[in-house]
Design a protein around this motif. Structure first.
Motif, PDB file in Angstrom:
ATOM      1  N   GLN A 181       0.843  -1.188   0.000  1.00 32.89           N
ATOM      2  CA  GLN A 181       0.000   0.000   0.000  1.00 32.89           C
ATOM      3  C   GLN A 181       0.880   1.241   0.000  1.00 32.89           C
ATOM      4  O   GLN A 181       2.023   1.212   0.444  1.00 32.89           O
ATOM      5  CB  GLN A 181      -0.906   0.014   1.227  1.00 32.89           C
ATOM      6  N   LEU A 232       4.518   2.654   5.389  1.00 32.11           N
ATOM      7  CA  LEU A 232       3.621   3.193   4.374  1.00 32.11           C
ATOM      8  C   LEU A 232       4.283   4.383   3.671  1.00 32.11           C
ATOM      9  O   LEU A 232       4.116   4.574   2.465  1.00 32.11           O
ATOM     10  CB  LEU A 232       2.299   3.620   5.018  1.00 32.11           C
ATOM     11  N   GLU A 253      -8.353   6.917   5.136  1.00 34.89           N
ATOM     12  CA  GLU A 253      -8.820   5.581   5.499  1.00 34.89           C
ATOM     13  C   GLU A 253      -7.723   4.530   5.329  1.00 34.89           C
ATOM     14  O   GLU A 253      -7.922   3.488   4.720  1.00 34.89           O
ATOM     15  CB  GLU A 253     -10.057   5.219   4.661  1.00 34.89           C
ATOM     16  N   LYS A 254      -6.578   4.830   5.860  1.00 33.44           N
ATOM     17  CA  LYS A 254      -5.455   3.896   5.850  1.00 33.44           C
ATOM     18  C   LYS A 254      -4.784   3.971   7.208  1.00 33.44           C
ATOM     19  O   LYS A 254      -4.719   5.040   7.815  1.00 33.44           O
ATOM     20  CB  LYS A 254      -4.439   4.253   4.751  1.00 33.44           C
ATOM     21  N   LYS A 255      -4.277   2.837   7.663  1.00 32.92           N
ATOM     22  CA  LYS A 255      -3.534   2.832   8.911  1.00 32.92           C
ATOM     23  C   LYS A 255      -2.139   3.383   8.642  1.00 32.92           C
ATOM     24  O   LYS A 255      -1.361   2.800   7.903  1.00 32.92           O
ATOM     25  CB  LYS A 255      -3.443   1.411   9.476  1.00 32.92           C
ATOM     26  N   GLU A 299      -3.176  12.381  -0.252  1.00 34.75           N
ATOM     27  CA  GLU A 299      -3.045  11.950   1.141  1.00 34.75           C
ATOM     28  C   GLU A 299      -1.714  12.399   1.729  1.00 34.75           C
ATOM     29  O   GLU A 299      -1.660  12.892   2.862  1.00 34.75           O
ATOM     30  CB  GLU A 299      -3.180  10.429   1.223  1.00 34.75           C
TER      31      GLU A 299
END
Length: 294
Positions: free
Chosen positions: A107, A239, A232-234, A113
């Motif tokens: 991801q 990352l 909406e991502k950890k 973002e």
């Protein structure tokens, strides 16, 4: 039944320079194995056979493929030690195959973002703590540094006059540091940050207790940030590493990406190939979960 042998084995691993993480994995998985053996009412090492190992690896506690892999590795190491100590005649664990684990698609943050996160930390950069956090975010998001590499940076590793940084990366253990060119925006922020630091401090990034900033603290930096920004991502440090790989690969290609990320083999860098929109379709055709042609 195995506890005494496991304790001696872990001491052997410690004296043999196994990494702290490896010893933690071995300790957890082998104590798990000991509980499994106790549940079978086995009282001696020689009573353990290959089928017991298979049952533990494949079925005990409904393990995931990653857990199975860790169990196989741990049993390989333990039974090798037991054979060295002449407690068994044969290392039956060598016959255990490693499970095949399909690579996960990494991801990454979209441009929108990442810019929202960058704007958030820029607004917080009104003191030395906020400036420190902004610099660390940029090192992760622009250059893809791992947390361990970031917290290990010393002031003496920075050469602002030449816009470069010396860094220890995974795979460069006990070797010379590698040099990374720094973007101008990072040089400007680093110059301001270092100016506010106590010049006697060797670590570049310090905690509120005036100690070297820890990897755990860096991981905790992102708590609640995603919710506040509606992402909406950890959020986690890797990352940002994936995000850096996205941009570097689009601009510079796999070989430059390999160097910046510190991969010893380009096969590891190739895992990020799908992040390049130009070759995404090729990647998806080869992905094991795809049964149709694009």
């Amino acid at each position: 039944m195995l506890q005494h042998n496991i304790t001696n084995f872990l001491e052997y691993c410690n004296n043999s320079d196994f990494s702290k993480r490896s010893i933690e994995t071995l300790s957890f998985r082998l104590n798990e194995f000991n509980r499994f053996i106790q549940s079978l009412s086995i009282f001696t090492i020689t009573q353990i056979d290959y089928q017991h190992l298979v049952q533990f690896v494949a079925d005990y506690g409904k393990p995931s493929p990653s857990v199975k892999k860790a169990r196989v590795w741990s049993l390989h190491q333990l039974f090798h030690y037991l054979k060295l100590q002449q407690l068994i005649q044969k290392n039956i664990a060598l016959e255990l195959p490693y499970p095949k684990i399909e690579k996960k698609i990494a991801q990454f943050l979209t441009d929108d973002e990442f810019l929202r996160i960058l704007d958030y930390f820029t607004q917080q950069a009104t003191d030395i703590k906020g400036l420190r956090n902004l610099v660390m975010i940029l090192l992760m998001g622009l250059l893809g540094f791992r947390t361990a590499a970031i917290v290990a940076i010393n002031i003496s590793d920075i050469d602002l006059a030449e816009s470069r940084l010396w860094i220890h990366e995974k795979g460069y253990h006990r070797k010379n540091k590698k040099v990374i060119p720094l973007p101008q925006v990072l040089c400007q922020l680093l110059a301001e940050y270092i100016k506010q630091l106590d010049a006697k401090q060797e670590p570049l990034f310090i905690s509120k207790r005036n100690k070297r900033y820890s990897s755990r603290s860096l991981q905790n930096l992102f708590r609640n940030v995603a919710d506040q920004l509606g992402i909406e991502k950890k959020l986690h440090p890797h990352l940002f590493r994936h995000t850096a790989a996205t941009q570097i690969n689009k601009i510079a290609g796999l070989q430059i990406t390999q160097f910046v990320l510190g991969h010893q083999s380009i096969k590891h860098t190739d895992h990020y190939a799908h992040l390049n929109p130009d070759i995404y379709a090729v990647h998806m055709k080869n992905h094991p979960y795809m049964t149709f042609e694009l």
